[in-house]
Design a protein around this motif. Structure first.
Motif, mmCIF file in Angstrom:
data_model
loop_
_atom_site.group_PDB
_atom_site.id
_atom_site.type_symbol
_atom_site.label_atom_id
_atom_site.label_comp_id
_atom_site.label_asym_id
_atom_site.label_seq_id
_atom_site.Cartn_x
_atom_site.Cartn_y
_atom_site.Cartn_z
ATOM 1 N N THR A 1 0.848 -1.001 -0.197
ATOM 2 C CA THR A 1 0.028 -0.064 -0.097
ATOM 3 C C THR A 1 0.921 1.476 0.005
ATOM 4 O O THR A 1 2.074 1.095 0.305
ATOM 5 C CB THR A 1 -0.781 0.070 1.421
ATOM 6 O OG1 THR A 1 -0.118 0.088 2.571
ATOM 7 C CG2 THR A 1 -1.766 -1.160 1.298
ATOM 8 N N ASN B 1 -2.184 6.632 -3.002
ATOM 9 C CA ASN B 1 -3.627 6.102 -2.758
ATOM 10 C C ASN B 1 -4.176 4.771 -3.560
ATOM 11 O O ASN B 1 -5.128 4.592 -3.882
ATOM 12 C CB ASN B 1 -4.829 7.322 -3.828
ATOM 13 C CG ASN B 1 -4.426 8.761 -3.214
ATOM 14 O OD1 ASN B 1 -3.864 8.954 -2.085
ATOM 15 N ND2 ASN B 1 -4.727 9.585 -3.893
ATOM 16 N N ARG C 1 1.030 5.952 -0.290
ATOM 17 C CA ARG C 1 0.568 7.254 -0.189
ATOM 18 C C ARG C 1 0.084 7.774 -1.263
ATOM 19 O O ARG C 1 -0.292 8.968 -1.714
ATOM 20 C CB ARG C 1 1.599 8.357 0.353
ATOM 21 C CG ARG C 1 2.086 8.019 1.923
ATOM 22 C CD ARG C 1 2.810 8.879 2.510
ATOM 23 N NE ARG C 1 3.244 8.737 3.962
ATOM 24 C CZ ARG C 1 2.474 8.848 5.021
ATOM 25 N NH1 ARG C 1 1.175 9.616 4.714
ATOM 26 N NH2 ARG C 1 2.778 8.339 6.130
ATOM 27 N N THR D 1 -8.619 -2.748 2.278
ATOM 28 C CA THR D 1 -7.694 -1.488 2.450
ATOM 29 C C THR D 1 -8.396 -0.336 3.320
ATOM 30 O O THR D 1 -9.479 0.003 3.393
ATOM 31 C CB THR D 1 -7.374 -0.835 1.064
ATOM 32 O OG1 THR D 1 -8.633 -0.531 0.420
ATOM 33 C CG2 THR D 1 -6.781 -1.876 0.186
ATOM 34 N N ASN E 1 -4.460 8.776 1.250
ATOM 35 C CA ASN E 1 -3.427 7.669 1.327
ATOM 36 C C ASN E 1 -4.091 6.164 1.827
ATOM 37 O O ASN E 1 -4.814 6.165 2.642
ATOM 38 C CB ASN E 1 -2.394 8.052 2.370
ATOM 39 C CG ASN E 1 -1.867 9.453 2.123
ATOM 40 O OD1 ASN E 1 -1.425 9.816 1.130
ATOM 41 N ND2 ASN E 1 -1.445 10.250 3.107
ATOM 42 N N VAL E 2 -3.286 5.267 1.111
ATOM 43 C CA VAL E 2 -3.738 3.927 1.880
ATOM 44 C C VAL E 2 -2.747 3.596 2.689
ATOM 45 O O VAL E 2 -1.373 3.302 2.291
ATOM 46 C CB VAL E 2 -3.797 2.837 0.545
ATOM 47 C CG1 VAL E 2 -4.359 1.647 1.235
ATOM 48 C CG2 VAL E 2 -4.711 3.466 -0.522
ATOM 49 N N TYR E 3 -3.078 3.244 4.064
ATOM 50 C CA TYR E 3 -2.131 2.959 5.059
ATOM 51 C C TYR E 3 -1.808 1.794 5.234
ATOM 52 O O TYR E 3 -0.652 1.310 5.487
ATOM 53 C CB TYR E 3 -2.703 3.572 6.252
ATOM 54 C CG TYR E 3 -2.847 4.940 6.552
ATOM 55 C CD1 TYR E 3 -1.745 5.915 6.191
ATOM 56 C CD2 TYR E 3 -4.042 5.630 6.782
ATOM 57 C CE1 TYR E 3 -1.706 7.337 6.097
ATOM 58 C CE2 TYR E 3 -4.029 7.096 6.780
ATOM 59 C CZ TYR E 3 -2.980 7.944 6.430
ATOM 60 O OH TYR E 3 -3.123 9.084 6.585
ATOM 61 N N SER F 1 -7.987 3.707 4.334
ATOM 62 C CA SER F 1 -7.430 5.069 3.653
ATOM 63 C C SER F 1 -7.629 6.053 4.616
ATOM 64 O O SER F 1 -8.573 5.921 5.344
ATOM 65 C CB SER F 1 -7.967 5.079 2.457
ATOM 66 O OG SER F 1 -7.690 6.484 1.876
ATOM 67 N N ASP G 1 -8.974 8.559 3.355
ATOM 68 C CA ASP G 1 -10.311 9.351 2.825
ATOM 69 C C ASP G 1 -11.429 9.081 3.549
ATOM 70 O O ASP G 1 -12.556 9.298 3.083
ATOM 71 C CB ASP G 1 -10.252 8.666 1.353
ATOM 72 C CG ASP G 1 -10.682 7.307 0.982
ATOM 73 O OD1 ASP G 1 -10.872 6.589 1.827
ATOM 74 O OD2 ASP G 1 -10.693 6.991 -0.063
ATOM 75 N N HIS H 1 -9.629 4.752 -3.884
ATOM 76 C CA HIS H 1 -9.330 5.523 -2.798
ATOM 77 C C HIS H 1 -8.776 6.847 -3.288
ATOM 78 O O HIS H 1 -8.134 7.139 -4.346
ATOM 79 C CB HIS H 1 -8.240 5.184 -1.938
ATOM 80 C CG HIS H 1 -8.871 3.825 -1.090
ATOM 81 N ND1 HIS H 1 -9.754 4.169 -0.165
ATOM 82 C CD2 HIS H 1 -8.396 2.658 -0.887
ATOM 83 C CE1 HIS H 1 -10.063 2.947 0.408
ATOM 84 N NE2 HIS H 1 -8.950 1.998 -0.157
#
Length: 575
Positions: free
Chosen positions: A286, A290, A288, A326, A311-313, A328, A330, A308
């Motif tokens: 994953t 997205n 940053r 996932t 950012n996908v953490y 995120s 958002d 997304h």
């Protein structure tokens, strides 16, 4: 009881003395001398140790002399106790041999004599166990680590009940650490943190700029230098143990096999996490940027998961590996089909940031912990329940199985840990006096370990019943591990403390690095891995009870040395 009391007081005196007691040297030293004159050796030694921590203690003080004298006099006193016990046993046996009255009277006298002999023998063994334990501590102080270990071993052999064993185990644990600790690796930088693989056979040492991967084997320790990297994860891919790292200055993750890198190139912003599929054949990263990306073990990009807007953490796989969650910035959780990268549903409301997410053990349910509480969906994205708003925000949530039923365990910012059923009914709460700094759910055991800002560690049943408390840590706890019958904690100033899982204290010691976790349990190695005080060496100390079992199993090979110790220290016999 005074002997048992001393073992506890003497072990803890070093850590409970405080620099707050200024201008106290003469007063505390005088108290110690007073106790010594009254033959109250444990209290005297405690006062002398406390005097050493006074702000006004002179550089040329005589406290070591008085501590040594108190210990020597205590050894003499214990020797006298052993002699008295022997004499009592002899008298009891004489009474047994001289019982010549009538048959009934003779039988009664024999019972009394045998009971007296048993009690005298037990008291003599306890006194001898404490004497040997004290001699082990004294031998350790003069760095005679071989004698210290064997004396503590013999003391444990004399300890015939759990209370006495728990009183002697700290001496044995310290002797094990002093005599059997080995250097696993020397790192040319200060170690900031340690990580271990799921099987415990790999240890990653993270420095400010690099990762050093240590492969732990019985007779060989191999160290691989991964320059310019930060640690992400380690797992098995296609039957091989691999490490995954990332560079803070780049946008790629790297798979390492035997020191050989395979870059995963495709992200346009820094990578935030990496996990392997349950079958160990593919890797998901994953970022940053997205997105999440799925790779094979050769570094080939298979699918990109887009949708997304933040950012996908991190991400998790369903137990069968067919679906992905996932998380995120958002405000959504993305639910995806692994093959093809198809988006099944965006879960949640943008107004509610998700702190964590998880699949149930069967994979048919999903939970998200957010600022609005807890939300449960099915694995097609249909919302089934929303609850816990009164305890919001929820910052952690995991599924656990209890009585073959799935439950959700959650932690909130308001210091509450709560067990729920899947419809939102509250099953149990776990009360704490201070803020919960950390927790770990033992899914296999169905237990929960928590540690709080008031320096308490607690082990709970899933229904909120306290099983064991571990207290006495002098500063705030950073991390707790448990396994193989032990509990290991690391506190802020770099103090590592080891307990038995039943709460019996074993030992503590200072390690390097006061900011991150510098000690871990390696269950397969039956050892504790930790940094030295410089933070540049990785050390390994075997777990004390494992050493005790090995010494018992190999007693014939130790017989010559044990006999030397028995003769040198006049060890009593109770045949």
């Amino acid at each position: 009881m005074k002997y048992l009391y001393f073992v506890f007081v003497f072990s803890c005196a070093i850590f409970n003395s405080s620099p707050l007691f200024s201008q106290c040297y003469q007063s505390v030293r005088a108290d110690g001398l007073s106790f010594l004159r009254q033959n109250q050796y444990g209290e005297a030694i405690n006062q002398f140790w406390a005097a050493r921590s006074c702000d006004d203690v002179p550089a040329n003080n005589d406290l070591d002399k008085w501590i040594r004298q108190a210990m020597d006099e205590w050894v003499v006193d214990l020797n006298n106790s052993v002699d008295k016990a022997r004499k009592a046993e002899q008298e009891a046996r004489k009474a047994q041999n001289t019982a010549v009255a009538a048959r009934e009277a003779e039988q009664e006298a024999r019972k009394i004599a045998e009971e007296n002999a048993r009690l005298a023998r037990a008291e003599g063994k306890r006194a001898e166990a404490l004497r040997l334990s004290l001699l082990s501590d004294l031998a350790g102080q003069i760095n005679d680590v071989s004698d210290a270990l064997l004396l503590a071993f013999l003391a444990l052999e004399f300890a015939d009940d759990s209370a006495m064993q728990n009183a002697i185990l700290p001496s044995f644990a310290k002797a094990v650490k002093d005599s059997l600790t080995r250097t696993v690796a020397v790192i040319p930088d200060v170690i900031n943190a340690l990580f271990k693989s799921n099987d415990g056979n790999w240890i990653a040492a993270q420095t400010e700029k690099d990762v050093f991967l240590c492969r732990l084997e019985a007779d060989n320790i191999s160290v691989t230098h991964l320059p310019g990297q930060q640690w992400l994860n380690t797992f098995v891919v296609n039957g091989q143990q691999v490490a995954v790292t990332y560079s803070p200055t780049g946008n790629e993750a790297i798979i390492w096999r035997d020191g050989v890198p395979t870059p995963l190139r495709g992200h346009t912003e820094p990578v935030t996490s990496a996990i392997a599929t349950p079958d160990g054949k593919q890797i998901l990263t994953t970022s940053r940027d997205n997105t999440a990306m799925l790779w094979d073990d050769k570094g080939r990009l298979l699918f990109t998961f887009t949708g997304h807007t933040g950012n996908v953490y991190d991400a998790v796989f369903s137990p069968d590996g067919e679906k992905i969650l996932t998380r995120s910035s958002d405000g959504h959780l993305g639910l995806w089909q692994r093959n093809g990268g198809r988006l099944i549903a965006m879960l949640g409301d943008k107004a509610a940031y998700f702190y964590t997410c998880a699949f149930s053990p069967t994979g048919n349910r999903v939970v998200g912990a957010s600022a609005n509480g807890l939300t449960v969906w099915d694995n097609n994205g249909r919302q089934l329940a929303a609850f816990g708003q009164a305890e919001a925000p929820a910052v952690d949530a995991v599924f656990i199985i209890e009585n073959n039923e799935p439950h959700i365990l959650s932690r909130t910012l308001s210091n509450k840990l709560v067990l729920w059923d899947l419809t939102g009914n509250k099953i149990a709460e776990f009360p704490h006096n201070g803020r919960v700094d950390g927790w770990t759910a033992h899914k296999g055991l169905g237990q929960l370990m928590t540690w709080t800002e008031d320096r308490q560690i607690k082990n709970w049943s899933p229904y909120g019943q306290l099983i064991t408390s571990y207290s006495g840590t002098p500063s705030r706890i950073k991390d707790v591990e448990s396994g193989n019958g032990y509990v290991l904690s690391t506190s802020e100033e770099g103090l590592v403390r080891l307990w038995m899982s039943d709460g019996a204290y074993l030992m503590d010691w200072k390690v390097g690095n006061e900011f991150k976790v510098p000690a871990i349990l390696s269950v397969p190695q039956h050892a504790i891995m930790y940094t030295d005080e410089t933070g540049a060496q990785l050390l390994s100390t075997p777990l004390p009870l494992e050493v005790y079992k090995q010494m018992r199993d190999n007693q014939p090979a130790l017989e010559t040395r044990l006999q030397e110790i028995k003769e040198k220290y006049l060890v009593a016999r109770f045949d």
